[in-house]
Design an enzyme around this catalytic site. Sequence first.
Site, short mmCIF file in Angstrom:
data_model
loop_
_atom_site.label_atom_id
_atom_site.label_comp_id
_atom_site.label_asym_id
_atom_site.label_seq_id
_atom_site.Cartn_x
_atom_site.Cartn_y
_atom_site.Cartn_z
N HIS A 38 -16.48 -37.89 20.42
CA HIS A 38 -17.55 -38.71 20.98
C HIS A 38 -17.28 -39.13 22.42
O HIS A 38 -18.15 -39.72 23.08
CB HIS A 38 -17.74 -39.95 20.09
CG HIS A 38 -19.11 -40.52 20.14
ND1 HIS A 38 -19.38 -41.80 20.54
CD2 HIS A 38 -20.32 -39.98 19.86
CE1 HIS A 38 -20.67 -42.04 20.49
NE2 HIS A 38 -21.27 -40.95 20.08
N HIS A 69 -28.52 -46.19 25.29
CA HIS A 69 -27.48 -45.35 24.67
C HIS A 69 -26.11 -45.80 25.17
O HIS A 69 -25.09 -45.33 24.71
CB HIS A 69 -27.73 -43.87 24.99
CG HIS A 69 -26.89 -42.94 24.18
ND1 HIS A 69 -25.80 -42.28 24.68
CD2 HIS A 69 -26.98 -42.57 22.88
CE1 HIS A 69 -25.25 -41.53 23.75
NE2 HIS A 69 -25.94 -41.70 22.64
#
Length: 601
Positions: free
Chosen positions: A255, A486
């Site tokens: 990630h 985000h």
Amino acid sequence: MSQESEHGKWTVSSSDESVDEQPDREKPPASLLQRTRHDQTPDEPRYPCSEARKAAYKRKSSPMKCHNESCPQEMIPAQKQKPPQEGLGWCLSSSDEDDDVKGQIRKRAEGTREGGSCASSKMPSSSHSLPLNHVSLEPSDKMRDTWDLLNGTSPFRFFLTKVKGIKSKYNSGSLHIKDILSPLFGTLVSSAQFNYCIDVEWLIKQYPKEFRDKPLLIVHGEKRESKAELHEQAHPYKNIRLCQAKLDIAFGTHHTKMMLLHYEEGLRVVIHTSNLIHDDWYQKTQGIWLSPLYPKMPPGTADSAGESHTYFKRDLISYLMSYNSPSLSEWVEVIKQHDLSETRVFLIGSTPGRYQNNEKEKWGHLRLRKLLKEHGMQVPDQDSWSIIGQFSSIGSLGADQSKWLCSEFKDSFISLGNNLKIRTDREVPIHLIYPTVDNVRQSLEGYPAGGSLPYSIQTAQKQLWLHSYFHKWSAETSGRSHAMPHIKTYMRASPDFQKIAWFLVTSANLSKAAWGAFEKNGNQLMIRSYELGVIFLPSEFGLDTGYFHVKENIFSDEPVMSFPVPYDLPPEKYESKDRPWIWNIPYIKAPDTHGNMWVPK
């Protein structure tokens, strides 16, 4: 399994139920990605991505309007939404040649770009025009020059991404990926891109034409079918090498979002929150930390030289070495040759594994705890200083708050100073910022913005207790209330929310997979995913007060040591009618800003 709520009736498929076991999984296992690019329909993206993002992509390609009151049984396709291109707040260069808008963008770039600025134009006529408050009303030539921005007075080097469709003044001080990769920053020799979701073709087009054939290493976490897709994407580009991050613990992800940019003039490190796809750099709120240009040290200088007070060089090398990859060992050698002493932030990373003894404090929330104890400063009445967490995804946190959030997670986040003994019974307020359904519905993108907020019904219904901590996404001061977040940030704020003891921008969402969870009665920390972020501490910026003032207007000329928090404080608690956005149920009672409904399947 059929369920019903005020949002309508929906069905949970067996494959959806299996995803429930994935604590921070934005993407299903490769077994659920049984396709190649040759099998894809126009409703599917050409790159591996999450089921939530696939649903958003499908709804953008085939918007749905409610035909009558019997929805969702009676749904008809809406007119396909054309992406607005004109007069919406930031200027594209002539190399923005995405296939779907190539002609329009080239025309605009050639017709409006003079002297590094672009003039606003009229909105194209459309049956789905954005509301007035979403349209740029000021000429974008008032934006500061990128070079001046990077060499200006702000010491933090913390930026937001540009957003298409907001007033130009709100993009002042913001960056697009093209700005970051611009020749203004240096003459590129090679680069490395670490990320989760990657559109190779799009990424290459973000580099200036003169740099597109320079060596590029892409570090990813894809496996099996999705790995094959990524290799197929990269195959036409002979300058690209791929590095697969090992994910040996189930349900982990790669990630981390980082760029390493090696120039003839030096080295730059960029740690950010955006996937390498168009949507993440278009109408979302994202965060970027951009390092100074690190000069190369003279030949014969010891590898240990060029270290910062924050030990950023040592920790970055340690993070890269955790991949155990020859490709990244080459980058370690590049970093060793450069002087990183000007770095003022600390690195906080997560890497998959089970850690004991001193190794526990190298990663995850225990790394944060260690840094706050050693470098944080105590502040008066600090028990009343809130923990604020803001994120775009949520994992399974347990049956109640005592299982993780208000125990090990809180204990790490409340640490401040070496002399402070942690007490687990402290009633430190926790405020969690996550968009409501209406936040998403009223956003620039409308409901498809929820594709990057992959909180599932399966996880949510198991932890309804969590929702009492939720606060709305509100960013009026930065002009980004309609640009869904985000970005992921965490901080410690004073009771009046005018001061913060520290600020962290990171790829890590609110999950055990990202931050780690104790095993063996606390003697072992287990982490599933790769994550990376940087923390800003007042002591590293010459402040002996133990806190930053919060900048009231992030675009004003307030004192330089006021921190530009990218959303409104104090956070606004959910009202009784508010619900957190959940991506895999339909929303059919009210249309979004494009007049469409949300039916994910």
